[in-house]
Write a protein that holds these residues in place. Structure first.
Motif, mmCIF file in Angstrom:
data_model
loop_
_atom_site.group_PDB
_atom_site.id
_atom_site.type_symbol
_atom_site.label_atom_id
_atom_site.label_comp_id
_atom_site.label_asym_id
_atom_site.label_seq_id
_atom_site.Cartn_x
_atom_site.Cartn_y
_atom_site.Cartn_z
ATOM 1 N N LYS A 58 0.808 -1.138 0.105
ATOM 2 C CA LYS A 58 -0.086 0.019 -0.102
ATOM 3 C C LYS A 58 0.742 1.134 -0.139
ATOM 4 C CE LYS A 58 -3.934 -2.011 0.319
ATOM 5 N NZ LYS A 58 -5.128 -1.944 -0.718
ATOM 6 N N ILE A 59 0.427 2.531 -0.621
ATOM 7 C CA ILE A 59 1.139 3.689 -0.718
ATOM 8 C C ILE A 59 -0.008 4.729 -0.147
ATOM 9 C CG2 ILE A 59 1.956 5.272 -2.085
ATOM 10 C CD1 ILE A 59 2.472 2.929 -4.224
ATOM 11 N N ALA A 60 0.272 5.301 0.890
ATOM 12 C CA ALA A 60 -0.488 6.219 1.565
ATOM 13 C C ALA A 60 0.066 7.551 1.206
ATOM 14 C CB ALA A 60 -0.706 6.026 3.107
ATOM 15 N N VAL A 61 -0.771 8.431 0.510
ATOM 16 C CA VAL A 61 -0.308 9.734 0.163
ATOM 17 C C VAL A 61 -1.082 10.806 0.852
ATOM 18 C CG1 VAL A 61 0.553 9.080 -2.230
ATOM 19 C CG2 VAL A 61 -1.667 10.070 -1.826
ATOM 20 N N GLY A 62 -0.225 11.903 1.284
ATOM 21 C CA GLY A 62 -0.497 12.836 1.976
ATOM 22 C C GLY A 62 -1.331 14.121 1.191
ATOM 23 N N TYR A 63 -1.044 14.079 -0.118
ATOM 24 C CA TYR A 63 -1.638 15.105 -1.100
ATOM 25 C C TYR A 63 -2.218 14.292 -2.336
ATOM 26 C CZ TYR A 63 0.426 19.006 1.198
ATOM 27 O OH TYR A 63 1.041 19.804 2.147
ATOM 28 N N LYS A 64 -3.507 14.541 -2.561
ATOM 29 C CA LYS A 64 -4.131 14.150 -3.837
ATOM 30 C C LYS A 64 -3.280 14.232 -5.110
ATOM 31 C CE LYS A 64 -7.840 12.091 -5.635
ATOM 32 N NZ LYS A 64 -8.311 10.923 -5.248
ATOM 33 N N GLU A 65 -2.461 15.347 -4.984
ATOM 34 C CA GLU A 65 -1.484 15.790 -6.339
ATOM 35 C C GLU A 65 -0.484 14.926 -6.293
ATOM 36 O OE1 GLU A 65 -3.781 19.517 -5.179
ATOM 37 O OE2 GLU A 65 -2.725 17.841 -4.092
ATOM 38 N N ALA A 66 -0.191 14.174 -5.351
ATOM 39 C CA ALA A 66 0.964 13.216 -5.346
ATOM 40 C C ALA A 66 0.809 11.903 -6.297
ATOM 41 C CB ALA A 66 1.450 12.629 -3.930
ATOM 42 N N GLU A 67 -0.760 11.539 -6.476
ATOM 43 C CA GLU A 67 -1.190 10.364 -6.865
ATOM 44 C C GLU A 67 -0.464 10.297 -8.319
ATOM 45 O OE1 GLU A 67 -5.184 10.212 -6.818
ATOM 46 O OE2 GLU A 67 -5.540 9.593 -4.656
ATOM 47 N N GLN A 68 -0.272 11.650 -9.156
ATOM 48 C CA GLN A 68 0.205 11.600 -10.511
ATOM 49 C C GLN A 68 1.580 10.951 -10.445
ATOM 50 O OE1 GLN A 68 0.898 15.677 -11.870
ATOM 51 N NE2 GLN A 68 0.403 16.070 -9.862
ATOM 52 N N TYR A 69 2.325 10.866 -9.447
ATOM 53 C CA TYR A 69 3.566 10.229 -9.653
ATOM 54 C C TYR A 69 3.790 8.927 -9.270
ATOM 55 C CZ TYR A 69 4.792 15.563 -9.373
ATOM 56 O OH TYR A 69 4.894 16.768 -9.755
ATOM 57 N N LEU B 119 -2.853 2.485 -4.133
ATOM 58 C CA LEU B 119 -2.566 3.909 -3.924
ATOM 59 C C LEU B 119 -3.829 4.317 -3.292
ATOM 60 C CD1 LEU B 119 -0.614 6.135 -4.390
ATOM 61 C CD2 LEU B 119 -1.852 6.509 -6.689
ATOM 62 N N ILE B 120 -3.691 5.152 -2.001
ATOM 63 C CA ILE B 120 -4.763 5.764 -1.129
ATOM 64 C C ILE B 120 -4.296 6.918 -0.747
ATOM 65 C CG2 ILE B 120 -6.462 5.298 0.844
ATOM 66 C CD1 ILE B 120 -4.352 2.382 -0.130
ATOM 67 N N PHE B 121 -5.349 7.972 -0.885
ATOM 68 C CA PHE B 121 -5.283 9.438 -0.351
ATOM 69 C C PHE B 121 -5.601 9.408 0.958
ATOM 70 C CE2 PHE B 121 -7.347 13.609 -0.264
ATOM 71 C CZ PHE B 121 -6.331 14.279 0.240
ATOM 72 N N THR B 122 -4.949 9.573 1.793
ATOM 73 C CA THR B 122 -5.215 9.590 3.369
ATOM 74 C C THR B 122 -5.226 11.054 4.007
ATOM 75 O OG1 THR B 122 -2.887 8.981 3.974
ATOM 76 C CG2 THR B 122 -4.544 7.149 3.579
#
Length: 378
Positions: free
Chosen positions: A140-151, A160-163
């Motif tokens: 799992k990859i938990a990202v702090g910013y929605k914008e990080a998902e593009q990377y 990939l989860i926006f948390t």
């Protein structure tokens, strides 16, 4: 259950790890936690003080250029992976979580090789090099910013989860009245909280001289300025040499460091901050509008990207460090405080951007990984 958590080098990696670990312990009810870091990073001081068992490996970060040192570092990494394998086999974790920093690399890679459930938490819009590499191996990859998902577009959608970014529970539990009383603030004045980080930010501190002169004695605005330990003495000395009498104004408080930062956030109406992920997570969780001056030398310029993301959401206004002057800062402050409707809208947008439950969401993801692993073994 047993948890290994790893993150190091800076407080931005360590404190989220501590917050996540505490939340996993709270939700699981019975959790043994081991923090893995290095002997030389800040984690070697912070983690034991937080009450966690601490194990170390020897590892160094890669330089951002081709060099013989990088070749030596890669050779040493093989040894650190082997040491991580030994730690994992001895501790027998149910899940391993990394929050960034080069120390995470060997630990998460070793866990993945041993088929232990793994997760990384990326705090910034621009992912760090370690997390970019680890994303290929973890569950799992938990990202702090929605914008990080593009990377992370090359990975499975359910990976990939926006948390959002985890914050200390005290940030939300602190009360405004309590904060004002504890810090000696006037409840009838708008509070401007200025923080450049634990070590301070010289460009912000220097710009504040003109701000002191302009707002000293103001009946409407009060300033709480946290200079950083390294900067405090020179700031106070320079104020005296410049003949600025802030004591007579009664509306400016200068501190080297605040141990009760959650109380300061609770009392703040407008923040002037750098753009580190942890600080922004706390600002937005409290719904505080902000003037952000990103640190220009952050890796991958990630603070600039963090700040611009909030600016696009309408929660902040950004001043580039190279463009920062006292007069520009004064003009920006006045443009906001003299327009309550704008400030109110920014506060609303800041609150919308906040993820105060991020730590709980990440902890529940970790527990779900353990449950999934258990079900697969049946």
């Amino acid at each position: 259950m047993r948890l290994i958590i790893s993150g190091g080098g800076t407080g931005g990696h360590i404190y989220p790890a501590v917050t996540i670990a505490r939340e996993v312990a709270r939700l699981s009810g019975n959790c043994e936690i081991l923090f893995v870091g290095t002997k030389h990073g800040l984690e070697s001081d912070i983690v034991p003080k937080e009450g966690f068992a601490f194990a170390t490996i020897e590892v160094r970060g890669l330089e951002r250029r081709l060099s013989w040192q990088n070749i030596r570092t890669l050779c040493n990494t093989a040894g650190s992976v082997w040491n991580s394998i030994k730690i994992i086999k001895r501790f027998k974790p149910d899940v391993v979580i990394g929050t960034g920093g080069y120390v995470c690399g060997p630990v998460l890679l070793a866990a993945s090789l041993l088929k232990v459930p793994t997760m990384i938490q990326e705090q910034n819009v621009i992912p760090g090099i370690t997390n970019k590499i680890l994303a290929r191996f973890v569950d799992k990859i938990a990202v702090g910013y929605k914008e990080a998902e593009q990377y992370f577009t090359r990975y499975k959608p359910d990976q990939l989860i926006f948390t959002g970014n985890p914050i200390r529970p005290e940030v939300m539990s602190a009360g405004r009245d309590e904060g004002q009383r504890a810090l000696g603030l006037d409840p009838n004045k708008l509070t401007l909280l200025v923080v450049g980080g634990s070590r301070g930010a010289r460009s912000i501190n220097n710009a504040m001289f003109e701000v002191y002169k302009h707002f000293s004695g103001s009946p409407h605005i009060q300033i709480l300025h946290v200079t950083g330990q390294n900067e405090y003495n020179s700031i106070v000395s320079n104020i005296k040499q410049a003949g600025i009498d802030i004591s007579s104004g009664g509306n400016i408080i200068i501190e080297p460091y605040l141990y009760n930062m959650p109380l300061a956030l609770a009392a703040a109406d407008l923040g002037i901050f750098r753009a580190g992920a942890v600080g922004l997570a706390e600002l937005t969780a409290r719904g505080i509008p902000s003037i952000l001056i990103p640190y220009p030398y952050a890796a991958e310029n990630h603070q600039e990207f963090n700040a611009r993301a909030l600016e696009r959401h309408g929660a902040a206004t950004v001043i580039a460090d190279k463009e920062l002057t006292g007069s520009k800062l004064i003009a920006t402050i006045e443009s906001l405080v003299e327009n309550p409707a704008i400030l109110s809208t920014m506060a609303e947008k800041s609150r919308e951007s906040g993820r105060p439950q991020a730590a709980e969401v990440i902890a529940r993801l970790a527990l779900c990984l353990i449950k999934l692993q258990s079900n697969n073994k049946r």
